[in-house]
Motif scaffolding. Structure first.
Motif, PDB file in Angstrom:
ATOM      1  N   ARG A 495       2.879  10.523 -14.368  1.00 18.00           N
ATOM      2  CA  ARG A 495       3.471  10.616 -13.027  1.00 18.00           C
ATOM      3  C   ARG A 495       2.776   9.677 -12.044  1.00 18.00           C
ATOM      4  NH1 ARG A 495       3.413  15.850 -14.526  1.00 18.00           N
ATOM      5  NH2 ARG A 495       1.633  16.389 -13.197  1.00 18.00           N
ATOM      6  N   HIS A 496       1.477   9.488 -12.207  1.00 18.12           N
ATOM      7  CA  HIS A 496       0.769   8.554 -11.323  1.00 18.12           C
ATOM      8  C   HIS A 496       1.314   7.142 -11.499  1.00 18.12           C
ATOM      9  CE1 HIS A 496      -3.037  11.291 -10.942  1.00 18.12           C
ATOM     10  NE2 HIS A 496      -1.968  11.788 -10.358  1.00 18.12           N
ATOM     11  N   ALA A 497       1.559   6.755 -12.752  1.00 21.00           N
ATOM     12  CA  ALA A 497       2.133   5.432 -13.005  1.00 21.00           C
ATOM     13  C   ALA A 497       3.537   5.341 -12.423  1.00 21.00           C
ATOM     14  CB  ALA A 497       2.148   5.154 -14.513  1.00 21.00           C
ATOM     15  N   GLN A 498       4.320   6.399 -12.547  1.00 21.59           N
ATOM     16  CA  GLN A 498       5.671   6.412 -12.001  1.00 21.59           C
ATOM     17  C   GLN A 498       5.649   6.328 -10.477  1.00 21.59           C
ATOM     18  OE1 GLN A 498       7.132  10.043 -13.774  1.00 21.59           O
ATOM     19  NE2 GLN A 498       7.812   9.012 -15.651  1.00 21.59           N
ATOM     20  N   ALA A 499       4.769   7.100  -9.875  1.00 16.88           N
ATOM     21  CA  ALA A 499       4.663   7.085  -8.415  1.00 16.88           C
ATOM     22  C   ALA A 499       4.253   5.715  -7.900  1.00 16.88           C
ATOM     23  CB  ALA A 499       3.661   8.145  -7.958  1.00 16.88           C
ATOM     24  N   THR A 500       3.363   5.048  -8.604  1.00 18.39           N
ATOM     25  CA  THR A 500       2.917   3.711  -8.207  1.00 18.39           C
ATOM     26  C   THR A 500       4.079   2.722  -8.218  1.00 18.39           C
ATOM     27  OG1 THR A 500       0.676   4.152  -9.029  1.00 18.39           O
ATOM     28  CG2 THR A 500       1.327   1.836  -8.767  1.00 18.39           C
ATOM     29  N   LEU A 501       4.937   2.822  -9.231  1.00 19.32           N
ATOM     30  CA  LEU A 501       6.086   1.921  -9.316  1.00 19.32           C
ATOM     31  C   LEU A 501       7.088   2.184  -8.192  1.00 19.32           C
ATOM     32  CD1 LEU A 501       6.812   1.803 -13.159  1.00 19.32           C
ATOM     33  CD2 LEU A 501       5.956  -0.051 -11.725  1.00 19.32           C
ATOM     34  N   VAL A 502       7.360   3.451  -7.909  1.00 18.31           N
ATOM     35  CA  VAL A 502       8.300   3.774  -6.840  1.00 18.31           C
ATOM     36  C   VAL A 502       7.748   3.308  -5.497  1.00 18.31           C
ATOM     37  CG1 VAL A 502       9.416   5.659  -5.587  1.00 18.31           C
ATOM     38  CG2 VAL A 502       9.346   5.694  -8.084  1.00 18.31           C
ATOM     39  N   ASN A 503       6.471   3.553  -5.266  1.00 20.96           N
ATOM     40  CA  ASN A 503       5.852   3.108  -4.020  1.00 20.96           C
ATOM     41  C   ASN A 503       5.932   1.586  -3.876  1.00 20.96           C
ATOM     42  OD1 ASN A 503       2.943   2.046  -2.857  1.00 20.96           O
ATOM     43  ND2 ASN A 503       3.770   3.745  -1.648  1.00 20.96           N
ATOM     44  N   SER A 504       5.672   0.869  -4.965  1.00 18.84           N
ATOM     45  CA  SER A 504       5.730  -0.597  -4.917  1.00 18.84           C
ATOM     46  C   SER A 504       7.148  -1.078  -4.626  1.00 18.84           C
ATOM     47  CB  SER A 504       5.238  -1.194  -6.240  1.00 18.84           C
ATOM     48  OG  SER A 504       3.878  -0.893  -6.452  1.00 18.84           O
ATOM     49  N   PHE A 505       8.132  -0.383  -5.197  1.00 15.31           N
ATOM     50  CA  PHE A 505       9.520  -0.778  -4.959  1.00 15.31           C
ATOM     51  C   PHE A 505       9.904  -0.546  -3.496  1.00 15.31           C
ATOM     52  CE2 PHE A 505      14.137  -0.073  -5.005  1.00 15.31           C
ATOM     53  CZ  PHE A 505      14.547  -1.251  -5.615  1.00 15.31           C
ATOM     54  N   VAL A 506       9.488   0.578  -2.953  1.00 12.83           N
ATOM     55  CA  VAL A 506       9.768   0.844  -1.536  1.00 12.83           C
ATOM     56  C   VAL A 506       9.090  -0.213  -0.661  1.00 12.83           C
ATOM     57  CG1 VAL A 506       9.402   2.487   0.353  1.00 12.83           C
ATOM     58  CG2 VAL A 506      10.124   3.310  -1.900  1.00 12.83           C
ATOM     59  N   LYS A 507       7.864  -0.555  -0.991  1.00  9.09           N
ATOM     60  CA  LYS A 507       7.161  -1.605  -0.219  1.00  9.09           C
ATOM     61  C   LYS A 507       7.904  -2.933  -0.275  1.00  9.09           C
ATOM     62  CE  LYS A 507       2.434   0.188  -0.616  1.00  9.09           C
ATOM     63  NZ  LYS A 507       1.126   0.015  -1.309  1.00  9.09           N
ATOM     64  N   SER A 508       8.525  -3.212  -1.426  1.00  8.49           N
ATOM     65  CA  SER A 508       9.265  -4.480  -1.532  1.00  8.49           C
ATOM     66  C   SER A 508      10.465  -4.495  -0.599  1.00  8.49           C
ATOM     67  CB  SER A 508       9.701  -4.728  -2.978  1.00  8.49           C
ATOM     68  OG  SER A 508      10.715  -3.818  -3.388  1.00  8.49           O
ATOM     69  N   ILE A 509      11.050  -3.327  -0.326  1.00  6.15           N
ATOM     70  CA  ILE A 509      12.123  -3.237   0.661  1.00  6.15           C
ATOM     71  C   ILE A 509      11.563  -3.419   2.066  1.00  6.15           C
ATOM     72  CG2 ILE A 509      13.868  -1.723   1.678  1.00  6.15           C
ATOM     73  CD1 ILE A 509      14.167  -0.393  -1.059  1.00  6.15           C
ATOM     74  N   LEU A 510      10.460  -2.721   2.348  1.00  5.22           N
ATOM     75  CA  LEU A 510       9.878  -2.761   3.683  1.00  5.22           C
ATOM     76  C   LEU A 510       9.253  -4.123   3.992  1.00  5.22           C
ATOM     77  CD1 LEU A 510       8.230   0.777   3.836  1.00  5.22           C
ATOM     78  CD2 LEU A 510      10.488   0.066   4.668  1.00  5.22           C
ATOM     79  N   ASP A 511       8.797  -4.837   2.961  1.00  4.82           N
ATOM     80  CA  ASP A 511       8.256  -6.185   3.175  1.00  4.82           C
ATOM     81  C   ASP A 511       9.340  -7.123   3.694  1.00  4.82           C
ATOM     82  OD1 ASP A 511       5.740  -5.461   2.393  1.00  4.82           O
ATOM     83  OD2 ASP A 511       5.929  -6.219   0.344  1.00  4.82           O
ATOM     84  N   VAL A 512      10.568  -6.879   3.249  1.00  6.77           N
ATOM     85  CA  VAL A 512      11.691  -7.702   3.698  1.00  6.77           C
ATOM     86  C   VAL A 512      12.209  -7.219   5.046  1.00  6.77           C
ATOM     87  CG1 VAL A 512      14.077  -8.387   3.184  1.00  6.77           C
ATOM     88  CG2 VAL A 512      12.364  -8.336   1.359  1.00  6.77           C
ATOM     89  N   GLN A 513      12.282  -5.902   5.197  1.00  5.62           N
ATOM     90  CA  GLN A 513      12.843  -5.314   6.415  1.00  5.62           C
ATOM     91  C   GLN A 513      11.989  -4.130   6.834  1.00  5.62           C
ATOM     92  OE1 GLN A 513      16.998  -4.268   6.088  1.00  5.62           O
ATOM     93  NE2 GLN A 513      16.955  -3.046   7.955  1.00  5.62           N
ATOM     94  N   LYS A 514      11.108  -4.356   7.762  1.00  6.73           N
ATOM     95  CA  LYS A 514      10.116  -3.360   8.150  1.00  6.73           C
ATOM     96  C   LYS A 514      10.739  -2.048   8.608  1.00  6.73           C
ATOM     97  CE  LYS A 514       6.043  -2.774  11.115  1.00  6.73           C
ATOM     98  NZ  LYS A 514       5.180  -3.425  12.155  1.00  6.73           N
ATOM     99  N   ASN A 515      11.893  -2.114   9.270  1.00 10.76           N
ATOM    100  CA  ASN A 515      12.507  -0.907   9.813  1.00 10.76           C
ATOM    101  C   ASN A 515      13.594  -0.327   8.908  1.00 10.76           C
ATOM    102  OD1 ASN A 515      14.477  -2.850  10.127  1.00 10.76           O
ATOM    103  ND2 ASN A 515      15.111  -2.157  12.172  1.00 10.76           N
ATOM    104  N   ALA A 516      13.584  -0.694   7.633  1.00 11.07           N
ATOM    105  CA  ALA A 516      14.602  -0.185   6.706  1.00 11.07           C
ATOM    106  C   ALA A 516      14.480   1.326   6.562  1.00 11.07           C
ATOM    107  CB  ALA A 516      14.467  -0.863   5.356  1.00 11.07           C
ATOM    108  N   ASP A 517      15.638   1.984   6.455  1.00 14.49           N
ATOM    109  CA  ASP A 517      15.665   3.426   6.184  1.00 14.49           C
ATOM    110  C   ASP A 517      15.682   3.627   4.669  1.00 14.49           C
ATOM    111  OD1 ASP A 517      15.775   3.960   8.884  1.00 14.49           O
ATOM    112  OD2 ASP A 517      17.951   4.215   8.935  1.00 14.49           O
ATOM    113  N   VAL A 518      14.580   4.166   4.150  1.00 16.97           N
ATOM    114  CA  VAL A 518      14.438   4.350   2.702  1.00 16.97           C
ATOM    115  C   VAL A 518      14.107   5.809   2.421  1.00 16.97           C
ATOM    116  CG1 VAL A 518      13.294   3.563   0.597  1.00 16.97           C
ATOM    117  CG2 VAL A 518      13.512   2.005   2.549  1.00 16.97           C
ATOM    118  N   ILE A 519      14.769   6.362   1.435  1.00 15.99           N
ATOM    119  CA  ILE A 519      14.521   7.739   1.004  1.00 15.99           C
ATOM    120  C   ILE A 519      14.263   7.731  -0.498  1.00 15.99           C
ATOM    121  CG2 ILE A 519      15.495  10.051   0.778  1.00 15.99           C
ATOM    122  CD1 ILE A 519      17.310   9.413   3.158  1.00 15.99           C
ATOM    123  N   ALA A 520      13.153   8.308  -0.920  1.00 20.22           N
ATOM    124  CA  ALA A 520      12.869   8.546  -2.340  1.00 20.22           C
ATOM    125  C   ALA A 520      12.816  10.057  -2.520  1.00 20.22           C
ATOM    126  CB  ALA A 520      11.553   7.896  -2.752  1.00 20.22           C
TER     127      ALA A 520
END
Length: 608
Positions: A495-520
């Motif tokens: 689960r730690h590995a899974q959480a790290t991947l999801v967090n990284s993916f969300v960051k990749s959205i926020l890196d492009v658009q800081k104010n993006a609305d993201v829900i995991a």
């Protein structure tokens, strides 16, 4: 978590295979000796007589088990010693229906064994037994030793001692301190006649005629009668499992918040399905607490309502579609987006190569319409056959339902079972390379586990990125009552590995658009205070919105007397700080004996 039913069935199978290997026999010189029960039990968890024959051990029969694979009886010495660490009771394993009766005065000659329920690999504590017995009945109709009263005053507030580092963290060899640690206290009563009075139910009756009560009504209570598990250091020491020595038909059908009034009395046992258990020869009277299923608030016209709901291995043959539909329409108030977990393929658990789930989802959508709800549309990606874990053959997956009258889905081709979704920048804003798409499906973190489903939705002109998750289960973790303290949580590595991947993916959205609305969101199979949650939230990319609730209301699942968080909705900073966020854990399942899933759905309302 695996469902309670599937976990129990699997454990029963393992127990049947491993029972011969579950007895710990300590090597020591074999010789006959006349001893008392407290000598056999000793001052640690394992008997100093393990592996040795004992002769003419005397006691009064306090309970007889005539069913199951562990038939035998409990006996207790009516003349105890003055050491509170030594139990005066012991289980005599006969293997077949005993000829003894409660009140018999007997002597037993046999071999002392340490039986580990679930097998030694489980890490569970052991149960001291006398096996291969020769039983002599001296008299009948004797008074049974008075039960030891277990209550809030007798159970210590500390749960367990730290394990012996020289013994890989085991507490087996440590001298019991029953006035200091709850697990030591319960162990000091192993095999003895015990009693609880007016005990509140904290886990509802399950299909195996078991329930959990607390003898500490003020220990981390919820307003609905349960007991919160709020951190690894806040064990609930007053929890005790209740079974019955009588017929299951007579067992009380209880919900959380009900009470067993009067006295519940019987021998103290230990089993793999929860540890210390009062096996009742006398059950208290069930008094209803009147618990009702919750209904969340309806979203306003400007609010987007997003829900997550684990529907527990739903397939076309199930009889629960109407109930799930009614829950979504009435209790959840028809959320705009519903992220579902454990949708099975069209053939259910039949492992025939089927991966499509259109029949399963279509049947649920039709049931929702029949219940008065909207006709949802849906998106998902079929998994590769037998690659996503769960019930063999079922091919469980994450599915998005959405109300097309309120929200639209952005379809973008390219998503399939094995292609990783990415993030690009278009006109200064973040965009998924495929919608729906799967997050890093080839990564080892998702081996034998569900791959997250990502999609773009549009509500009132605003894009909302939604990532549906179902992380690896807690199967294989050592129990809270294990002989190893603190217990090892092996499953969290994945689960730690899974959480790290999801967090990284969300960051990749926020890196492009800081104010993006993201829900995991989804069944994260871990607590809001866990390292899994911290990794998901890493660097402020997400925040678990269940933490907006008071601590006494943070639970989505009820397991062995502990109400806890497994299902979560995590949000990006723009949602947390500027969208009028409202969160609800809608308690319709976890506290009830007639649950249609073992998870409570979660609902988030906000204004994008």
């Amino acid at each position: 978590m695996p469902s309670k039913s599937s976990a129990r069935l699997a454990a029963l199978t393992v127990a049947a295979v491993c029972s011969a290997a579950s007895t710990v026999v300590l090597t020591s010189p074999a010789h006959a000796d006349t001893v008392r029960i407290h000598d056999i039990q000793g001052t640690t968890r394992t008997s100093p007589y393990a592996g040795r024959q004992v002769t003419d051990v005397a006691g009064i029969v306090t309970g007889v088990r005539t069913y199951g694979s562990s038939r035998g009886f409990w006996m207790q010495d009516p003349t105890p010693d003055d050491n509170p660490a030594t139990s005066e009771g012991v289980f005599v394993y006969t293997g077949s229906t005993p000829k003894t009766a409660v009140g018999d005065s007997v002597t037993v000659t046999g071999t002392v064994s340490e039986y580990v329920p679930g097998g030694t690999s489980s890490g569970n504590q052991s149960l001291t037994e006398i096996t291969r017995p020769t039983i002599t009945t001296l008299s009948t109709g004797n008074a049974v030793p008075a039960p030891t009263v277990i209550d809030a005053r007798s159970v210590p507030s500390a749960y367990a001692p730290a394990g012996d580092t020289a013994a890989n963290g085991s507490i087996n060899g440590l001298t019991l301190q029953p006035s200091k640690y709850a697990l030591d206290y319960y162990e000091s009563l192993e095999g003895m006649n015990v009693q609880v009075s007016d005990a509140r139910v904290v886990t509802a009756t399950d299909p195996y005629a078991e329930l959990w009560v607390t003898v500490k009504p003020h220990e981390h209570p919820t307003r609905r009668g349960g007991t919160i598990y709020g951190s690894y250091d806040a064990q609930n020491t007053g929890r005790l499992q209740i079974q019955s020595l009588g017929t299951t038909a007579d067992f009380p059908v209880a919900n959380v918040g009900d009470s067993l009034t009067g006295t519940t009395t019987g021998p103290m046992d230990y089993n793999q399905y929860g540890g210390y258990t009062l096996v009742a020869s006398r059950l208290g009277t069930l008094e209803s607490g009147g618990l009702q299923r919750e209904t969340t608030k309806k979203q306003s016209r400007r609010e987007l309502a997003v829900a997550t709901y684990n529907v527990e291995n739903l397939d076309p043959s199930d009889q629960t579609f109407d109930q799930h539909a009614a829950a979504i329409v009435h209790n959840l108030q028809s959320p705009d987006i519903v992220s579902l977990e454990e949708i099975q393929d069209n053939s259910g658990a039949t492992d025939d190569g089927t991966v499509a789930a259109d029949e399963t989802v279509g049947k649920l959508i039709d049931a929702i319409v029949a219940a008065g709800g909207p006709r949802y549309d849906w998106r998902s990606i079929d998994p590769v056959n037998d690659q996503d874990g769960g019930q063999p053959g079922g091919n469980i997956r994450n599915v998005f339902l959405f109300n097309p009258q309120r929200v639209s889905f952005v379809d973008r081709a390219g998503g399939d079972a094995t292609t990783a979704v990415g993030v690009t920048k278009v006109h200064g804003k973040a965009q998924l390379t495929a919608s729906p798409g799967r997050l890093a499906p080839a990564d080892a973190a998702w081996s034998d586990s569900r791959k997250p489903l990502a999609g773009e939705f549009v509500f009132r002109g605003r894009t909302v990125f939604v990532i549906g998750n179902h992380f690896a289960s807690k199967g294989g973790d050592q129990a809270l009552h294990a002989q190893y303290q603190p217990p090892t949580r092996r499953s969290e590595i994945q689960r730690h590995a899974q959480a790290t991947l999801v967090n990284s993916f969300v960051k990749s959205i926020l890196d492009v658009q800081k104010n993006a609305d993201v829900i995991a969101l989804g069944d994260m199979n871990d607590f809001e205070f866990s390292d899994t949650a911290k990794l998901l939230e890493g660097d402020g990319a997400l925040w678990s919105a269940i933490k907006s609730l008071p601590k006494s209301e943070r639970y989505t699942y009820d397991y062995q007397g502990n109400e806890q968080v497994l299902d979560q909705i995590l949000v990006s900073p723009s949602i947390r700080r500027g969208c009028g966020l409202a969160y609800d854990s809608v308690h319709i399942n976890s506290e009830f004996h007639d649950q249609i899933s073992d998870h409570d759905p979660q609902v988030l309302r906000f204004r994008p």
